[in-house]
Design a protein around this motif. Structure first.
Motif, short mmCIF file in Angstrom:
data_model
loop_
_atom_site.label_atom_id
_atom_site.label_comp_id
_atom_site.label_asym_id
_atom_site.label_seq_id
_atom_site.Cartn_x
_atom_site.Cartn_y
_atom_site.Cartn_z
N SER A 302 0.87 -1.18 0.00
CA SER A 302 0.00 0.00 0.00
C SER A 302 0.90 1.22 0.00
O SER A 302 1.72 1.37 0.90
CB SER A 302 -0.91 0.01 1.23
N PRO A 303 0.78 2.10 -1.00
CA PRO A 303 1.67 3.27 -1.05
C PRO A 303 1.68 4.08 0.23
O PRO A 303 2.71 4.63 0.61
CB PRO A 303 1.10 4.08 -2.23
N GLU A 304 0.53 4.14 0.92
CA GLU A 304 0.46 4.94 2.14
C GLU A 304 1.32 4.37 3.27
O GLU A 304 1.69 5.09 4.20
CB GLU A 304 -0.99 5.05 2.62
N ARG A 305 1.62 3.08 3.19
CA ARG A 305 2.42 2.44 4.24
C ARG A 305 3.82 3.05 4.35
O ARG A 305 4.48 2.95 5.39
CB ARG A 305 2.52 0.94 3.94
N ILE A 306 4.23 3.73 3.30
CA ILE A 306 5.58 4.28 3.27
C ILE A 306 5.82 5.28 4.39
O ILE A 306 6.92 5.40 4.93
CB ILE A 306 5.86 4.95 1.89
N PHE A 307 4.76 6.01 4.78
CA PHE A 307 4.94 7.05 5.79
C PHE A 307 5.22 6.47 7.17
O PHE A 307 5.98 7.04 7.96
CB PHE A 307 3.71 7.97 5.80
N ARG A 308 4.61 5.33 7.49
CA ARG A 308 4.92 4.67 8.75
C ARG A 308 6.34 4.11 8.73
O ARG A 308 7.06 4.15 9.73
CB ARG A 308 3.90 3.55 9.02
N LEU A 309 6.74 3.57 7.58
CA LEU A 309 8.10 3.04 7.48
C LEU A 309 9.12 4.18 7.60
O LEU A 309 10.16 4.03 8.26
CB LEU A 309 8.29 2.32 6.14
N LEU A 310 8.81 5.31 6.98
CA LEU A 310 9.71 6.47 7.09
C LEU A 310 9.76 6.98 8.53
O LEU A 310 10.81 7.43 9.00
CB LEU A 310 9.25 7.58 6.15
N GLY A 311 8.63 6.90 9.23
CA GLY A 311 8.61 7.30 10.62
C GLY A 311 9.52 6.44 11.47
O GLY A 311 10.27 6.93 12.33
N MET A 312 9.48 5.11 11.24
CA MET A 312 10.35 4.21 11.99
C MET A 312 11.82 4.40 11.59
O MET A 312 12.72 4.36 12.45
CB MET A 312 9.91 2.76 11.75
N TYR A 313 12.06 4.61 10.30
CA TYR A 313 13.42 4.86 9.83
C TYR A 313 13.98 6.12 10.51
O TYR A 313 15.12 6.14 10.99
CB TYR A 313 13.41 5.05 8.31
N THR A 314 13.14 7.16 10.56
CA THR A 314 13.56 8.42 11.19
C THR A 314 13.86 8.22 12.67
O THR A 314 14.85 8.76 13.20
CB THR A 314 12.45 9.48 11.04
N ALA A 315 13.02 7.42 13.34
CA ALA A 315 13.21 7.19 14.78
C ALA A 315 14.57 6.54 15.05
O ALA A 315 15.28 6.94 15.98
CB ALA A 315 12.09 6.31 15.32
N ILE A 316 14.93 5.56 14.24
CA ILE A 316 16.22 4.90 14.44
C ILE A 316 17.37 5.80 14.00
O ILE A 316 18.38 5.92 14.70
CB ILE A 316 16.28 3.56 13.67
N SER A 317 17.19 6.43 12.85
CA SER A 317 18.26 7.29 12.31
C SER A 317 18.57 8.46 13.24
O SER A 317 19.74 8.75 13.52
CB SER A 317 17.83 7.81 10.94
N ASP A 318 17.53 9.12 13.73
CA ASP A 318 17.74 10.27 14.62
C ASP A 318 18.38 9.86 15.94
O ASP A 318 19.09 10.65 16.57
CB ASP A 318 16.41 10.97 14.90
N ASN A 319 18.11 8.63 16.37
CA ASN A 319 18.65 8.16 17.65
C ASN A 319 19.94 7.37 17.49
O ASN A 319 20.44 6.82 18.49
CB ASN A 319 17.62 7.28 18.36
N TRP A 320 20.47 7.29 16.28
CA TRP A 320 21.65 6.45 16.06
C TRP A 320 22.85 6.86 16.92
O TRP A 320 23.53 5.99 17.49
CB TRP A 320 22.03 6.42 14.58
N PRO A 321 23.15 8.17 17.06
CA PRO A 321 24.29 8.53 17.94
C PRO A 321 24.09 8.01 19.36
O PRO A 321 25.03 7.52 19.99
CB PRO A 321 24.28 10.06 17.91
N GLU A 322 22.84 8.09 19.88
CA GLU A 322 22.55 7.58 21.22
C GLU A 322 22.65 6.06 21.27
O GLU A 322 23.13 5.49 22.25
CB GLU A 322 21.16 8.04 21.67
N ILE A 323 22.19 5.42 20.20
CA ILE A 323 22.27 3.96 20.14
C ILE A 323 23.72 3.51 20.20
O ILE A 323 24.09 2.58 20.94
CB ILE A 323 21.59 3.42 18.86
N GLU A 324 24.57 4.18 19.44
CA GLU A 324 26.00 3.83 19.45
C GLU A 324 26.64 4.09 20.81
O GLU A 324 27.51 3.33 21.24
CB GLU A 324 26.73 4.64 18.37
N THR A 325 26.20 5.15 21.46
CA THR A 325 26.78 5.49 22.77
C THR A 325 26.28 4.56 23.87
O THR A 325 27.08 4.02 24.64
CB THR A 325 26.42 6.95 23.13
N GLY A 393 12.21 14.74 3.66
CA GLY A 393 13.21 15.01 2.63
C GLY A 393 14.61 14.54 3.00
O GLY A 393 15.29 13.91 2.19
N ASN A 394 15.05 14.83 4.24
CA ASN A 394 16.40 14.45 4.65
C ASN A 394 16.57 12.93 4.69
O ASN A 394 17.60 12.39 4.28
CB ASN A 394 16.73 15.05 6.02
#
Length: 621
Positions: A302-325, A393-394
């Motif tokens: 479902s094309p709309e599913r992409i926004f939830r996947l992007l939300g999860m991607y963002t959650a991990i990506s934004d927290n990656w420095p903390e995850i590494e630490t 976008g980012n």
């Protein structure tokens, strides 16, 4: 608990038994020349007094009382006595392994360690609320305060200094700090005395239950791909929302707080703090980061599913420095690996869904004709989708940075809409967005052919392209597409509007002479007025049902038509109304005055005449 009550618990006066023991400030350091026999016996005797007092096997008082809560000063003396005892044992064992003093010291050490185990357990258990990850995580910005409290000399500081320290920290934080400091003192003592295993077992047992409880309360659970595939989208959508909130709380408090606590209490041993943190958090953290990977594998497209996947991607990506630490230890690298696996799977799924969206536009086969050349539902849906994508976008830039652009030969055929060559911006995300818009425009081009009136076909394209540009200006798409791209497409709107004018009103203009003021015979003038009336009325009735939703484009088209048509007709009317005769003849042959033409043109594109039963051009003044 009120502040006064907390002070009475933590800082009650020492007991009479303690008053007769060795001064707390007389803690020894091992001299270079060793210990004399009398010093050894004095240290063991001093330790024996306080150890015996807190031996739960022989004292009913010690069995039901917490040493650290009864008297913090006495607890610190207990720790010092054990540390002194350990130094004596180390010294004596090197001199005489069969010494009676060594045997006695070893016996006292075992009793003392059993007591400290109990105290360690009690502090961890009784302070679950004050040592919860959320409370502890607030300490990350209080390093200096934490350090000062951990090294606090309870014997050298008078009560009024302690009171001053209390006033600078909230009561909850104070209790938490004190508990952490006590735990660290016990852990340092037990680890230094060779009882690290017993200390770690207690810590892991209690803290793991707290983390597991937190994971459970956040709704993080093991979910299989088969179960996810069977879920309705609404159910899965809620689970993803819950996961996003769980991710936020876990990284901000749950795992952060546990890492701070573990690092602080076991600061004396890197290997122990690593093994404890790994044992306590590894399973829960892997479970947390596993969920996005499982969701990304869902076969439902479902094309709309992409926004939830992007939300999860963002959650991990934004927290990656903390995850590494937070999960920096090698023994817990599985957590980092799982997070990366989820990122990779989400990346792949987002790309596939982008291709699905592109394919959905290309395969749209609806023959819906929007009345009046208005905005097509496909345009609205697609731009809603693209503007929502632009908010990521980012993230999308990261995802498609190495995605090779598709061959231009894969674009559909088109005729009305002619794309400008080399218009795609260089950035991959901009290139991908501009391509999707081009595919949409080409699809709209094919839908424009369903209109029997070619003029309305052009108006349909102008309306839809204008709508696309308006949505771009009002969203983050504006920052993803170059100014040059936007400007070129704004020019295309003007060209399409001009084409509409030519096909819709060209015959009306053609009914008037090239030189409207040139002399004419009465018969020629009458015939010209007749042709103009017929062509104008015909054009009006064809165009009265047209719509132009964008007010700027609507005014632009009206002004352009009026400037060309009304001005020419005004000149012709003024030059030849007297040629056809008197007022009676004018009334007979002239059906439209110039002001009538302007009035009727002003009613275009808003459907007010047909919807309200207004007059037609033939019933002019």
């Amino acid at each position: 608990m009120p502040r006064k009550g907390m002070r009475s618990l933590c800082f009650s006066p020492e007991t009479p038994l303690f008053q007769g023991s060795m001064s707390p400030s007389s803690s020894i350091t091992s001299p270079a020349s060793g210990f004399s026999e009398s010093m050894i016996e004095q240290i063991i005797d001093t330790a024996a007094i306080i150890v015996a007092k807190w031996d739960g096997e022989t004292s009913s008082y010690a069995k039901v009382t917490s040493m650290f809560y009864e008297s913090k000063r006495e607890a610190m003396h207990f720790i010092r006595s054990v540390n002194d005892l350990r130094k004596i044992m180390h010294f004596v064992s090197g001199q005489d392994s069969g010494s009676k003093n060594l045997i006695r010291a070893q016996s006292l050490m075992q009793i003392a360690m059993k007591r400290l185990q109990k105290e360690f357990y009690q502090i961890l258990s009784m302070n679950r609320a004050h040592l919860d990850p959320e409370s502890v995580s607030t300490r990350s910005s209080r390093t200096s305060t934490q350090s000062s409290l951990s090294d606090y000399d309870y014997d050298a500081s008078p009560d009024h200094e302690i009171g001053a320290a209390e006033e600078s920290i909230s009561e909850v934080e104070e209790v938490s700090f004190m508990a952490m400091s006590d735990l660290k003192s016990i852990a340092d003592c037990m680890i230094g005395s060779g009882y690290a295993k017993e200390c770690v077992q207690i810590y892991n047992m209690i803290r793991k239950s707290i983390i597991n409880e937190g994971i459970y309360k956040l709704g993080i659970e093991k979910v299989s791909s088969s179960k996810i595939n069977k879920m309705e989208w609404d159910v899965l959508n809620l689970k993803i929302k819950d996961w996003l909130e769980a991710m936020k709380i876990s990284m901000r408090t749950l795992f952060t707080g546990e890492r701070i606590l573990c690092d602080f209490i076991f600061s004396s041993s890197d290997s122990i703090r690593e093994s404890c943190f790994s044992e306590i958090t590894k399973a829960g953290a892997v479970l947390l980061f596993e969920f996005p990977e499982v969701v990304a594998k869902v076969k439902k497209s479902s094309p709309e599913r992409i926004f939830r996947l992007l939300g999860m991607y963002t959650a991990i990506s934004d927290n990656w420095p903390e995850i590494e630490t937070i999960f920096s230890f090698e023994s817990i690298s599985a957590v980092r690996s799982q997070a990366l696996n989820s990122i990779a799977r989400l990346n792949e799924s987002v790309r596939l869904l982008l291709l699905d969206f592109e394919s959905m536009i290309q395969k749209d086969s609806s023959k819906t004709i929007v009345p009046g050349g208005g905005i097509h539902p496909l345009t609205i849906y697609s731009m809603n989708y693209l503007t929502a994508l632009a908010d990521y976008g980012n993230i999308l830039t990261d995802i498609i940075s190495d995605w090779p652009p598709p061959a231009k030969s894969s674009l559909p055929e088109f005729s009305f809409y002619s794309p400008v060559s080399n218009e795609s911006p260089a950035a991959p995300i901009s290139d991908r967005i501009s391509r999707l818009i081009l595919i949409l425009l080409c699809k709209l081009d094919s839908k424009a052919k369903y209109y029997k009136d070619i003029a309305i076909s052009y108006l349909f394209l102008a309306n839809n392209l204008q709508y696309i540009i308006s949505r771009i200006h009002k969203s983050n798409l504006h920052s993803l597409l170059s100014k040059d791209w936007i400007t070129k497409h704004e020019v295309k709107v003007n060209r399409l509007a001009t084409s509409y004018e030519r096909f819709a009103w060209g015959n009306v203009l053609a009914s008037l002479p090239t030189n409207p003021t040139a002399p004419m015979k009465p018969a020629e003038a009458k015939e010209c007025f007749r042709k103009f009336s017929i062509s104008f009325e015909d054009a009006y009735w064809k165009q009265i049902s047209c719509v132009v939703p964008n007010s700027m484009l609507r005014d632009q088209i009206k002004v352009s038509i009026g400037r060309k048509l009304v001005a020419v007709y005004q000149n012709f009317f003024d030059s030849h109304k007297s040629t056809i005769g008197d007022q009676k003849s004018i009334t007979l042959f002239v059906r439209f005055y110039p002001e009538d033409v302007g009035n009727y043109l002003s009613d275009l594109f808003i459907r007010t005449l047909t919807s309200s039963g207004g007059s037609s051009p033939s019933s002019s003044s």
